[in-house]
Design a protein around this motif. Sequence first.
Motif, mmCIF file in Angstrom:
data_model
loop_
_atom_site.group_PDB
_atom_site.id
_atom_site.type_symbol
_atom_site.label_atom_id
_atom_site.label_comp_id
_atom_site.label_asym_id
_atom_site.label_seq_id
_atom_site.Cartn_x
_atom_site.Cartn_y
_atom_site.Cartn_z
ATOM 1 N N ASP A 104 0.813 -1.212 0.000
ATOM 2 C CA ASP A 104 0.000 0.000 0.000
ATOM 3 C C ASP A 104 0.848 1.264 0.000
ATOM 4 O O ASP A 104 0.406 2.313 -0.477
ATOM 5 C CB ASP A 104 -0.929 0.024 1.218
ATOM 6 N N HIS A 136 7.094 2.897 -7.483
ATOM 7 C CA HIS A 136 6.179 3.334 -6.428
ATOM 8 C C HIS A 136 6.658 4.642 -5.793
ATOM 9 O O HIS A 136 5.849 5.505 -5.408
ATOM 10 C CB HIS A 136 6.032 2.248 -5.359
ATOM 11 N N LEU A 161 5.540 7.345 -8.115
ATOM 12 C CA LEU A 161 4.119 7.629 -7.935
ATOM 13 C C LEU A 161 3.898 8.502 -6.710
ATOM 14 O O LEU A 161 3.071 9.422 -6.732
ATOM 15 C CB LEU A 161 3.337 6.319 -7.807
ATOM 16 N N GLN A 195 2.016 12.194 -6.391
ATOM 17 C CA GLN A 195 0.903 12.456 -5.488
ATOM 18 C C GLN A 195 1.239 13.497 -4.434
ATOM 19 O O GLN A 195 0.334 14.021 -3.776
ATOM 20 C CB GLN A 195 0.472 11.144 -4.822
ATOM 21 N N SER A 234 3.275 12.774 -14.574
ATOM 22 C CA SER A 234 2.746 11.415 -14.731
ATOM 23 C C SER A 234 3.037 10.864 -16.118
ATOM 24 O O SER A 234 3.425 9.703 -16.276
ATOM 25 C CB SER A 234 1.236 11.407 -14.471
ATOM 26 N N TYR A 273 -0.120 -1.820 -11.718
ATOM 27 C CA TYR A 273 -0.828 -1.067 -10.681
ATOM 28 C C TYR A 273 -0.327 0.376 -10.620
ATOM 29 O O TYR A 273 -1.121 1.322 -10.551
ATOM 30 C CB TYR A 273 -0.628 -1.784 -9.348
ATOM 31 N N ILE A 274 0.981 0.568 -10.647
ATOM 32 C CA ILE A 274 1.564 1.911 -10.597
ATOM 33 C C ILE A 274 1.201 2.690 -11.861
ATOM 34 O O ILE A 274 0.815 3.881 -11.794
ATOM 35 C CB ILE A 274 3.099 1.824 -10.445
ATOM 36 N N HIS A 289 -2.363 3.927 -11.790
ATOM 37 C CA HIS A 289 -2.499 5.090 -10.909
ATOM 38 C C HIS A 289 -2.031 6.363 -11.623
ATOM 39 O O HIS A 289 -2.660 7.429 -11.499
ATOM 40 C CB HIS A 289 -1.701 4.880 -9.629
ATOM 41 N N GLY A 330 -4.571 7.486 -14.009
ATOM 42 C CA GLY A 330 -5.630 8.191 -13.298
ATOM 43 C C GLY A 330 -5.251 9.619 -12.960
ATOM 44 O O GLY A 330 -6.087 10.528 -12.993
ATOM 45 N N GLU A 331 -3.972 9.854 -12.635
ATOM 46 C CA GLU A 331 -3.516 11.209 -12.319
ATOM 47 C C GLU A 331 -3.623 12.119 -13.539
ATOM 48 O O GLU A 331 -3.942 13.306 -13.414
ATOM 49 C CB GLU A 331 -2.071 11.180 -11.814
ATOM 50 N N LEU A 349 -8.652 -1.679 -9.154
ATOM 51 C CA LEU A 349 -8.228 -0.345 -9.582
ATOM 52 C C LEU A 349 -8.750 -0.039 -10.980
ATOM 53 O O LEU A 349 -9.173 1.095 -11.262
ATOM 54 C CB LEU A 349 -6.704 -0.247 -9.540
ATOM 55 N N ILE A 363 -11.094 3.243 -11.993
ATOM 56 C CA ILE A 363 -10.752 4.196 -13.048
ATOM 57 C C ILE A 363 -11.833 4.207 -14.123
ATOM 58 O O ILE A 363 -12.240 5.273 -14.604
ATOM 59 C CB ILE A 363 -9.375 3.842 -13.660
#
Length: 518
Positions: free
Chosen positions: A82, A339, A342, A346, A363, A435-436, A439, A442-443, A488, A492
């Motif tokens: 996480d 990660h 990322l 964020q 991103s 996964y990264i 994300h 999504g950003e 995820l 999205i």
Amino acid sequence: MKEHVHSGTYTNTLERLVKEMEDTQRLDELQKQLQEDIRQGRGIKSPIRIGDQDSTDDEDGLLEEHREFLKKFSVTIDAIPDHHPGEEIFNFLNSGKIFNQYTLDLRDSGFIGQSAVEKLILKSGKTDQIFLTTQGFLTSAYHYVQCPVPVLKWLFRMMSVHTDCIVSVQILSTLMEITIRNDTFSDSPVWPWIPSLSDIAAVFFNMGIDFKSLFPLENLQPDFNEDDLVSETQMTLGVKGSEDSSCKPIFSSLPETNILNVVKFLGLCTSIHPEGYQDCEIMLLILMLFKMSLEKQLKQIPLVDFQSLLINLMKNIRDWNTKVPELCLAINELSSHPHNLLWLVQLVPNWTSRGRQLRQCLSLVIISKLLDEKHEDIPNANNLQISVLHRYLVQMKPSDLLKKMVLKKRAEQPNDTIDDSLHLELEKQAYYLTYILLHLVGEVSCSHSFSSGQRKHFVHLCGALEKHVKCDIREDARLFYRTKVKDLVARIHGKWQEIIQNCRPTQGQLHDFWVPDS
């Protein structure tokens, strides 16, 4: 039971349960044998102890059928953590290399007192100087006159290094109050003092951050090096400071309060004096903050003050449009772990226009890097950024990423075979990377409002996400990381559907968005 949990699977927990069951069965058999020997008058023989070194292999280990059972039903739960792993930025053994609270003495700064309060402080010892400072003597002395720079520098350094958190906060309060009052002197021909880039680097270096971590990129370096930083700072401390500076480390754990106090004061400085730093210095300060934020022990601390300072620094950049691509490429080089990258994305505040722009462009740059794509110019227009995502999404299929990793591993180790365990490990890495990447997608796509003209791009993105990512994932109860990635994807996809619904097209645009069922 928790102490036997292996990081990554439940295998050892299940194994322990089965082992305990076998031990219990053997103990029951042993108890019956002893009772029978006593009943028949043979006395107590030397039994085989559970876990004894002389036990047979069958008694020490698990049966092969049990091992196969455990292997079949073991569950992988933390292939995708996480939180980002972070890095070790602070080295506490190097803290206090230049100065500490016992070597900082206002009398050694070359400052000559004029008022009664200044003369009183200069006559006092080091401990009394801090006491007078925290009890409001300085704020009263400089209520109507400018505070001399040596006093402000002394306060800034003492705040960063004092090991008593309460005293450090009190010094911060005094420093901020004096700085604000200095700013109110409109008839003064000079701006209020703010710490220079070397002053800031010196206090963080003195906290235990290596110079290479403060300025990690070779192509973005200040006009001073580590030796210059140390010698310049020690010159202002006087002879006593340089002699006593080689004492034991001042911090034994992360100086969280001192770090945040420095950042808070810099937030005030960049707010009241927006032109205090040149664009090149602001770039270095932003990169310094980002690198510091990767410290492992800061992972559980809300970095609100970091973000407030970042907002001011971004706002103060004069040539923003030119600096954005340079800043994105520089931040992209601060870590090699996906990660961690990322996390840096964020950390950028997304409640300002410049923050959203930097977050989206950064991103895209990181996605390009992680997919081994050749870097291209960063699109400025939002619709161009969204359209670029479609090309990237096609390459985010977990099975394709796994194939790339397998080929890379074979190229690195041509003589080794890739067995099932190694293949499973590579699959975990592939899903972790997916996964990264998702994300980051999504950003780019969910950080601002959209017009109806961009609706068709999101329709295409939804199709690509379904076809190339979601349909490639085969969920397995034992492989929880696949479910985590698929969850995820669903979030999205739901967000994009919401955007599509909100971007209502005009009647003339409807034919552009209609997609027939396949």
